[in-house]
Design an enzyme around this catalytic site. Structure first.
Site, PDB file in Angstrom:
ATOM      1  N   LYS A  94       0.829  -1.214   0.000  1.00 14.26           N
ATOM      2  CA  LYS A  94       0.000   0.000   0.000  1.00 14.26           C
ATOM      3  C   LYS A  94       0.856   1.254   0.000  1.00 14.26           C
ATOM      4  CE  LYS A  94      -2.106  -0.979   3.844  1.00 14.26           C
ATOM      5  NZ  LYS A  94      -1.505  -2.257   4.216  1.00 14.26           N
TER       6      LYS A  94
ATOM      7  N   ARG B 263      -9.209   0.859   8.911  1.00  9.56           N
ATOM      8  CA  ARG B 263      -8.933  -0.564   9.112  1.00  9.56           C
ATOM      9  C   ARG B 263     -10.159  -1.322   9.596  1.00  9.56           C
ATOM     10  NH1 ARG B 263      -2.852  -1.001  11.647  1.00  9.56           N
ATOM     11  NH2 ARG B 263      -1.824  -0.007   9.905  1.00  9.56           N
TER      12      ARG B 263
ATOM     13  N   ARG C  24      12.340  -7.033   6.232  1.00 10.00           N
ATOM     14  CA  ARG C  24      12.511  -5.586   6.028  1.00 10.00           C
ATOM     15  C   ARG C  24      13.525  -5.029   7.034  1.00 10.00           C
ATOM     16  NH1 ARG C  24       6.872  -2.664   5.866  1.00 10.00           N
ATOM     17  NH2 ARG C  24       6.782  -3.438   7.990  1.00 10.00           N
TER      18      ARG C  24
ATOM     19  N   ARG D  94      12.354  -2.928  12.606  1.00  8.96           N
ATOM     20  CA  ARG D  94      11.349  -2.353  13.491  1.00  8.96           C
ATOM     21  C   ARG D  94      10.884  -3.407  14.485  1.00  8.96           C
ATOM     22  NH1 ARG D  94       7.094   0.394   9.463  1.00  8.96           N
ATOM     23  NH2 ARG D  94       5.784  -1.003  10.673  1.00  8.96           N
TER      24      ARG D  94
ATOM     25  N   ARG E 211      -0.692  -9.331  13.505  1.00 10.20           N
ATOM     26  CA  ARG E 211      -1.225  -8.260  12.657  1.00 10.20           C
ATOM     27  C   ARG E 211      -2.102  -8.829  11.541  1.00 10.20           C
ATOM     28  NH1 ARG E 211       3.904  -4.907  10.939  1.00 10.20           N
ATOM     29  NH2 ARG E 211       2.378  -3.576   9.886  1.00 10.20           N
TER      30      ARG E 211
END
Length: 193
Positions: free
Chosen positions: A13, A88, A127, A160, A171
């Site tokens: 996104k 969301r 990531r 992160r 999530r």
């Protein structure tokens, strides 16, 4: 252009929104980025949001909406905006509708980006980012020239705290339970693509 990009975390996104924002000239608004800015600034809202974010849970609507209302009211959003990461939940979508109605604007489209869960987990857990210059890497798909070191500035790359496998799975569970109903909500409005 007033556009929402839907999809699970790590579906692209933000990447797609950045490209669309560049070509259209309207701002990309990521509530995730807005929340991280609040958190990094150690604001009251940021401290409240941090506890939820660290567990991979959704930040309560009232916190997100307070930050978002202020952002879409800024002059650079007068000609439009791209939302990624918000809404969301259906209640957030309804609250967003009320905010936009209060501003006298309307959504033009909602785009749903579909990516399998296994691909999402691989993308997110691999990531890495540079805290110094904000460069983004992936340990498999876009690795730095030297492992753990930023190609641009030489800074140490970090992961992160909310990019761990356990947090990603949580999530995704939260996404499937709470966010996927948005697809049907926006389908009924006629603006889902």
């Amino acid at each position: 252009m007033r556009l929402i990009l839907l999809g699970p975390p790590g579906s692209g996104k933000g990447t797609q929104a950045a490209q669309l924002a560049q070509t259209s000239g309207v701002p990309q608004i990521s509530t995730g980025d807005l929340l991280r800015e609040e958190r990094a600034g150690a604001t009251d809202l940021g401290k409240q949001a941090a506890a939820y974010m660290d567990r991979g849970d959704l930040v309560p609507d009232e916190l997100v909406l307070e930050i978002l209302r202020a952002r879409v009211s800024k002059p650079d959003c007068a000609e439009g905006f791209l939302l990624d990461g918000f809404p969301r939940t259906v209640p957030q979508a309804e609250a967003l509708d009320a905010i936009l109605q209060g501003l006298g604007v309307q959504l033009e489209a909602v785009v749903d980006i579909e990516v399998p869960d296994a691909e999402i987990e691989s993308r997110i857990t691999g990531r890495r980012s540079c805290p110094a210059c904000a460069a983004i890497y992936h340990v498999v798909m876009q690795p730095p020239k030297t492992a753990g070191e930023c190609d641009r500035c030489g800074g140490a790359l970090t992961q992160r705290s909310d990019d761990s496998a356990e947090t990603v799975r949580n999530r995704l569970r939260v996404y499937h339970e709470q966010t996927q109903p948005l697809i049907e909500y926006y389908r009924t409005t006629g603006c889902l693509h």
